[in-house]
Design an enzyme around this catalytic site. Structure first.
Site, PDB file in Angstrom:
ATOM      1  N   ASP A  46       0.857  -1.191   0.000  1.00 39.85           N
ATOM      2  CA  ASP A  46       0.000   0.000   0.000  1.00 39.85           C
ATOM      3  C   ASP A  46       0.893   1.240   0.000  1.00 39.85           C
ATOM      4  OD1 ASP A  46      -3.292   0.154   0.843  1.00 39.85           O
ATOM      5  OD2 ASP A  46      -2.156   2.041   0.762  1.00 39.85           O
ATOM      6  N   THR A 159     -15.377  -3.542 -11.591  1.00 40.85           N
ATOM      7  CA  THR A 159     -16.597  -2.920 -11.087  1.00 40.85           C
ATOM      8  C   THR A 159     -17.779  -3.191 -12.015  1.00 40.85           C
ATOM      9  OG1 THR A 159     -17.611  -0.830 -10.484  1.00 40.85           O
ATOM     10  CG2 THR A 159     -15.947  -0.719 -12.184  1.00 40.85           C
ATOM     11  N   SER A 194     -18.050   7.078 -15.619  1.00 37.73           N
ATOM     12  CA  SER A 194     -17.081   8.052 -15.068  1.00 37.73           C
ATOM     13  C   SER A 194     -15.690   7.671 -15.559  1.00 37.73           C
ATOM     14  CB  SER A 194     -17.092   8.039 -13.539  1.00 37.73           C
ATOM     15  OG  SER A 194     -16.366   6.915 -13.055  1.00 37.73           O
ATOM     16  N   TYR A 196     -13.212   7.165 -13.643  1.00 39.59           N
ATOM     17  CA  TYR A 196     -12.777   6.066 -12.762  1.00 39.59           C
ATOM     18  C   TYR A 196     -13.264   4.729 -13.331  1.00 39.59           C
ATOM     19  CZ  TYR A 196     -13.831   2.401  -9.479  1.00 39.59           C
ATOM     20  OH  TYR A 196     -13.996   1.153  -8.918  1.00 39.59           O
ATOM     21  N   HIS A 197     -14.590   4.637 -13.615  1.00 40.21           N
ATOM     22  CA  HIS A 197     -15.121   3.365 -14.112  1.00 40.21           C
ATOM     23  C   HIS A 197     -14.426   2.982 -15.427  1.00 40.21           C
ATOM     24  CE1 HIS A 197     -18.504   4.404 -11.309  1.00 40.21           C
ATOM     25  NE2 HIS A 197     -18.497   3.110 -11.114  1.00 40.21           N
ATOM     26  N   LYS A 200     -11.217   1.073 -15.067  1.00 38.83           N
ATOM     27  CA  LYS A 200     -11.394  -0.366 -14.821  1.00 38.83           C
ATOM     28  C   LYS A 200     -11.621  -1.114 -16.131  1.00 38.83           C
ATOM     29  CE  LYS A 200     -11.601  -0.458 -10.196  1.00 38.83           C
ATOM     30  NZ  LYS A 200     -10.715  -1.225  -9.336  1.00 38.83           N
ATOM     31  N   GLN A 223     -17.324  -5.934  -9.276  1.00 36.44           N
ATOM     32  CA  GLN A 223     -18.019  -5.796  -7.999  1.00 36.44           C
ATOM     33  C   GLN A 223     -19.025  -4.647  -8.022  1.00 36.44           C
ATOM     34  OE1 GLN A 223     -16.523  -6.394  -3.594  1.00 36.44           O
ATOM     35  NE2 GLN A 223     -15.650  -4.543  -4.382  1.00 36.44           N
ATOM     36  N   ARG A 341     -24.132  14.103 -11.203  1.00 36.70           N
ATOM     37  CA  ARG A 341     -23.572  13.191 -12.202  1.00 36.70           C
ATOM     38  C   ARG A 341     -24.375  13.227 -13.500  1.00 36.70           C
ATOM     39  NH1 ARG A 341     -21.578   7.885  -8.808  1.00 36.70           N
ATOM     40  NH2 ARG A 341     -21.106   9.012  -6.885  1.00 36.70           N
TER      41      ARG A 341
HETATM   42  P1  NAD Z   1      -9.742   1.937  -0.641  1.00 40.09           P
HETATM   43  O1  NAD Z   1      -9.305   3.237  -1.204  1.00 40.09           O
HETATM   44  O2  NAD Z   1     -10.177   1.909   0.761  1.00 40.09           O
HETATM   45  O3  NAD Z   1      -8.570   0.864  -0.839  1.00 40.09           O
HETATM   46  C1  NAD Z   1      -7.601   0.952  -1.846  1.00 40.09           C
HETATM   47  C2  NAD Z   1      -6.228   0.911  -1.184  1.00 40.09           C
HETATM   48  O4  NAD Z   1      -5.250   0.918  -2.210  1.00 40.09           O
HETATM   49  C3  NAD Z   1      -5.960   2.140  -0.312  1.00 40.09           C
HETATM   50  O5  NAD Z   1      -5.463   1.732   0.949  1.00 40.09           O
HETATM   51  C4  NAD Z   1      -4.918   2.936  -1.082  1.00 40.09           C
HETATM   52  O6  NAD Z   1      -4.023   3.624  -0.227  1.00 40.09           O
HETATM   53  C5  NAD Z   1      -4.232   1.841  -1.894  1.00 40.09           C
HETATM   54  N1  NAD Z   1      -3.693   2.319  -3.164  1.00 40.09           N
HETATM   55  C6  NAD Z   1      -4.315   3.093  -4.086  1.00 40.09           C
HETATM   56  N2  NAD Z   1      -3.509   3.311  -5.130  1.00 40.09           N
HETATM   57  C7  NAD Z   1      -2.364   2.637  -4.865  1.00 40.09           C
HETATM   58  C8  NAD Z   1      -1.147   2.478  -5.562  1.00 40.09           C
HETATM   59  N3  NAD Z   1      -0.974   3.036  -6.762  1.00 40.09           N
HETATM   60  N4  NAD Z   1      -0.157   1.746  -5.008  1.00 40.09           N
HETATM   61  C9  NAD Z   1      -0.331   1.158  -3.805  1.00 40.09           C
HETATM   62  N5  NAD Z   1      -1.464   1.273  -3.092  1.00 40.09           N
HETATM   63  C10 NAD Z   1      -2.471   1.994  -3.623  1.00 40.09           C
HETATM   64  O7  NAD Z   1     -10.889   1.378  -1.609  1.00 40.09           O
HETATM   65  P2  NAD Z   1     -11.855   0.136  -1.411  1.00 40.09           P
HETATM   66  O8  NAD Z   1     -13.223   0.644  -1.259  1.00 40.09           O
HETATM   67  O9  NAD Z   1     -11.288  -0.815  -0.408  1.00 40.09           O
HETATM   68  O10 NAD Z   1     -11.756  -0.526  -2.840  1.00 40.09           O
HETATM   69  C11 NAD Z   1     -10.776  -1.513  -3.137  1.00 40.09           C
HETATM   70  C12 NAD Z   1     -10.903  -1.887  -4.605  1.00 40.09           C
HETATM   71  O11 NAD Z   1     -12.188  -2.420  -4.876  1.00 40.09           O
HETATM   72  C13 NAD Z   1     -10.707  -0.729  -5.574  1.00 40.09           C
HETATM   73  O12 NAD Z   1     -10.007  -1.184  -6.688  1.00 40.09           O
HETATM   74  C14 NAD Z   1     -12.123  -0.356  -5.960  1.00 40.09           C
HETATM   75  O13 NAD Z   1     -12.153   0.230  -7.223  1.00 40.09           O
HETATM   76  C15 NAD Z   1     -12.805  -1.709  -5.935  1.00 40.09           C
HETATM   77  N6  NAD Z   1     -14.251  -1.631  -5.666  1.00 40.09           N
HETATM   78  C16 NAD Z   1     -14.717  -1.049  -4.517  1.00 40.09           C
HETATM   79  C17 NAD Z   1     -16.079  -0.997  -4.276  1.00 40.09           C
HETATM   80  C18 NAD Z   1     -16.658  -0.349  -3.043  1.00 40.09           C
HETATM   81  O14 NAD Z   1     -17.886  -0.140  -3.013  1.00 40.09           O
HETATM   82  N7  NAD Z   1     -15.868  -0.063  -2.025  1.00 40.09           N
HETATM   83  C19 NAD Z   1     -16.973  -1.538  -5.217  1.00 40.09           C
HETATM   84  C20 NAD Z   1     -16.462  -2.116  -6.392  1.00 40.09           C
HETATM   85  C21 NAD Z   1     -15.093  -2.159  -6.595  1.00 40.09           C
HETATM   86  N1  USQ Z   2     -25.814   8.436  -5.173  1.00 42.91           N
HETATM   87  C1  USQ Z   2     -26.861   9.160  -4.605  1.00 42.91           C
HETATM   88  N2  USQ Z   2     -26.597   9.852  -3.475  1.00 42.91           N
HETATM   89  C2  USQ Z   2     -25.383   9.858  -2.868  1.00 42.91           C
HETATM   90  C3  USQ Z   2     -24.334   9.105  -3.445  1.00 42.91           C
HETATM   91  C4  USQ Z   2     -24.592   8.424  -4.599  1.00 42.91           C
HETATM   92  O1  USQ Z   2     -27.982   9.167  -5.113  1.00 42.91           O
HETATM   93  O2  USQ Z   2     -25.232  10.512  -1.835  1.00 42.91           O
HETATM   94  C5  USQ Z   2     -26.068   7.653  -6.381  1.00 42.91           C
HETATM   95  C6  USQ Z   2     -25.110   7.961  -7.526  1.00 42.91           C
HETATM   96  O3  USQ Z   2     -25.571   9.037  -8.294  1.00 42.91           O
HETATM   97  C7  USQ Z   2     -25.081   6.638  -8.257  1.00 42.91           C
HETATM   98  C8  USQ Z   2     -25.299   5.593  -7.178  1.00 42.91           C
HETATM   99  O4  USQ Z   2     -25.839   6.294  -6.062  1.00 42.91           O
HETATM  100  O5  USQ Z   2     -26.154   6.554  -9.152  1.00 42.91           O
HETATM  101  C9  USQ Z   2     -24.041   4.866  -6.732  1.00 42.91           C
HETATM  102  O6  USQ Z   2     -23.084   5.830  -6.320  1.00 42.91           O
HETATM  103  P1  USQ Z   2     -21.851   5.423  -5.389  1.00 42.91           P
HETATM  104  O7  USQ Z   2     -21.059   6.645  -5.128  1.00 42.91           O
HETATM  105  O8  USQ Z   2     -22.325   4.623  -4.239  1.00 42.91           O
HETATM  106  O9  USQ Z   2     -21.097   4.372  -6.336  1.00 42.91           O
HETATM  107  P2  USQ Z   2     -20.115   4.562  -7.562  1.00 42.91           P
HETATM  108  O10 USQ Z   2     -19.789   5.968  -7.845  1.00 42.91           O
HETATM  109  O11 USQ Z   2     -20.660   3.754  -8.693  1.00 42.91           O
HETATM  110  O12 USQ Z   2     -18.777   3.878  -7.027  1.00 42.91           O
HETATM  111  C10 USQ Z   2     -18.771   2.883  -5.994  1.00 42.91           C
HETATM  112  C11 USQ Z   2     -17.342   2.698  -5.529  1.00 42.91           C
HETATM  113  C12 USQ Z   2     -16.506   2.173  -6.693  1.00 42.91           C
HETATM  114  C13 USQ Z   2     -17.154   0.934  -7.276  1.00 42.91           C
HETATM  115  C14 USQ Z   2     -18.615   1.150  -7.638  1.00 42.91           C
HETATM  116  C15 USQ Z   2     -19.348  -0.133  -7.974  1.00 42.91           C
HETATM  117  O13 USQ Z   2     -16.816   3.941  -5.058  1.00 42.91           O
HETATM  118  O14 USQ Z   2     -15.181   1.892  -6.226  1.00 42.91           O
HETATM  119  O15 USQ Z   2     -16.450   0.540  -8.428  1.00 42.91           O
HETATM  120  O16 USQ Z   2     -19.315   1.679  -6.480  1.00 42.91           O
HETATM  121  S1  USQ Z   2     -20.549   0.084  -9.246  1.00 42.91           S
HETATM  122  O17 USQ Z   2     -21.449   1.158  -8.851  1.00 42.91           O
HETATM  123  O18 USQ Z   2     -21.252  -1.167  -9.379  1.00 42.91           O
HETATM  124  O19 USQ Z   2     -19.829   0.447 -10.438  1.00 42.91           O
END
Ligand code: NAD
Ligand code: USQ
Length: 411
Positions: A46, A159, A194, A196-197, A200, A223, A341
């Site tokens: 990390d 994602t 986005s 970000y998406h 992925k 996920q 958004r």
């Molecule tokens: P998080 O930010 O809590 O965890 C990611 C960790 O990776 C952090 O500790 C960060 O410091 C570390 N990191 C980031 N960039 C790095 C780099 N370049 N080198 C080394 N370390 C690095 O996020 P999370 O919610 O635990 O998500 C973990 C993964 O799962 C992410 O890839 C995210 O996109 C994916 N994901 C999360 C969710 C969600 O709802 N939390 C949903 C779908 C996918």
């Molecule tokens: N939303 C609201 N109110 C809020 C926050 C979000 O209505 O206060 C809405 C957003 O507009 C969106 C939905 O809820 O339509 C989901 O938003 P989110 O912020 O919970 O999720 P997202 O931006 O898609 O990202 C999160 C994680 C990301 C992961 C993704 C899974 O941050 O790491 O990849 O969920 S997924 O949505 O299936 O792509």
């Protein structure tokens, strides 16, 4: 390297070398403890960027998380197991290469990316940072695996948002297409919402390429949105809690709604609230990742699993939180805010998610009891909430800002 059994599964053999990238994060830290508790040799990479991004915004995790070193020490005390740590960035190819060469992992669980859609849409700088960190980091990983551990199984967190919200059923990674009388099975079309998406999506293409070309094995876990605050291991000791975010950048929708309910902030439904997504409990993230690691892809195979357990619209979630909150005596208001958004607010959504169930996933479904327990845990930390960090300021299309402010555009 150990060979898989005749069925292709590693079984639940203890002592696998497992490397968790992003092991200090919301999902990475509980995952590291889970594999360690099972007797695997766990190492973490990390660079603490998630902690740094909070510092830069003067925000913080709701839960008071310890430093990685303190966490690892506490885990050793509680469980008797060691977790090895490497501090550095995976976009630094030399660093990652040396870690892979030293650890020689049999499985890599890759969480180490910038995970926030709003953060990626904040500015050119954060968009470039997101795509550089995510895409280049994963590319470095693929080369390091090819060169040092070509049999290793990559379990990559993708994602559900890679698919977007198409007007057809979403399959698990691939779709059979008939076009002008010919048929093929091809990657499912991706229309993410986005930058970000999109990062992925780029990762998925690079991983697929590495499997086809170098014969690597990988599972892309698409996920859904994760919610929840506790796992079996984090609940064992206050020093082992994982981070929990609720701010506009790093909080995900249900976690945000739960915090908002507890502090008396209106639930922030963006737009109509018909946006539908796949959701899962953090405990099920751990279960899914474990199932993927225990049942590896074949050499040369690029598998995609859709990792979520239930679908909800944002409006449905707000109503569920309102009901659970009201039962606990909170006064919960659901309010519709202008959507920052650019996304469909009312759409078809039906995504397949059978592959992890076929491997044995037993979901923890979202019910009143689970919601009440999350709300009660949040109550313990509610004095730490930084309220100004809740409302969104980042717009997907800042041009809309101008349209909304005629005085500014005229002047
Ligand atoms: P998080 O930010 O809590 O965890 C990611 C960790 O990776 C952090 O500790 C960060 O410091 C570390 N990191 C980031 N960039 C790095 C780099 N370049 N080198 C080394 N370390 C690095 O996020 P999370 O919610 O635990 O998500 C973990 C993964 O799962 C992410 O890839 C995210 O996109 C994916 N994901 C999360 C969710 C969600 O709802 N939390 C949903 C779908 C996918
Ligand atoms: N939303 C609201 N109110 C809020 C926050 C979000 O209505 O206060 C809405 C957003 O507009 C969106 C939905 O809820 O339509 C989901 O938003 P989110 O912020 O919970 O999720 P997202 O931006 O898609 O990202 C999160 C994680 C990301 C992961 C993704 C899974 O941050 O790491 O990849 O969920 S997924 O949505 O299936 O792509």
């Amino acid at each position: 390297l150990r060979a898989p059994t005749a069925t292709g599964a590693w079984g639940t053999l203890a002592g696998m070398r497992i490397l968790i990238l992003g092991g200090d994060g919301y999902l990475g830290w509980p995952t590291a403890m889970r594999f360690s508790a099972r007797g695997h040799e766990v190492s973490i990479v990390d660079n603490f960027s998630r902690r740094r991004w909070h510092l830069e915004h003067s925000t913080d995790s709701l839960t008071p998380i310890r430093s990685l070193q303190e966490r690892v020490d506490a885990w050793r005390e509680v469980s008797g197991h060691d977790i090895k740590t490497y501090v550095g960035s995976i976009e630094d190819g030399e660093f990652l290469d040396s870690v892979i060469a030293e650890v020689l992992p049999e499985a890599v669980v890759h969480y180490g990316e910038q995970p926030s859609a709003p953060y990626s849409m904040k500015s050119r700088k954060t968009a470039v940072e997101t795509q550089y960190t995510n895409v280049i980091g994963t590319l470095n990983l693929l080369f390091a695996m090819r060169d040092h551990v070509p049999d290793c199984h990559l379990v990559k967190l993708g994602t559900m948002g890679e698919y977007g919200t198409p007007n057809i059923d979403i399959e698990e990674g691939f779709i059979e297409i008939e076009h002008k009388g010919r048929k093929d099975t091809l990657p499912f079309p991706k229309v993410p919402g986005s930058l970000y998406h999109l990062s992925k999506v780029h990762d998925s293409h690079n991983i697929h390429f590495a499997c086809r070309t170098w014969g690597l094995r990988a599972t892309d876990l698409n996920q859904g949105v994760v919610y929840g605050i506790e796992t079996e291991e984090t609940a064992q000791d206050e020093r082992l809690v994982t981070r929990f975010d609720y701010d506009q950048y790093f909080g995900t929708v249900l976690n945000r709604f739960c915090v908002q309910a507890v502090i008396g902030h209106p639930l922030t439904v963006y737009g109509e609230g018909g946006q539908t997504r796949g959701f899962l409990n953090i405990r099920d993230t751990l279960q899914c990742v474990e199932l993927a690691v225990n049942n590896p892809a074949d050499l040369g195979e690029f598998r995609v699993f859709n990792q979520f357990t239930e679908q909800f619209s944002v409006r449905e979630l707000a109503e569920l939180v309102q009901r659970a909150g009201t039962e606990l005596g909170y006064d919960v208001e659901v309010r519709h805010f202008p959507n920052p958004r650019v996304e469909a607010e009312s759409h078809y959504y039906n995504a397949a998610n059978t592959k992890l169930r076929d491997l044995g996933l037993k979901p923890h479904y979202l019910g009143d009891e689970l919601l009440r327990s999350i709300l009660k845990t949040i109550e313990r930390y509610k004095d730490r909430v930084i309220e100004r960090a809740i409302l969104p300021t980042t717009k997907w299309n800042p041009g809309e800002l101008v349209a909304e402010m005629p005085a500014a555009s005229e002047g």
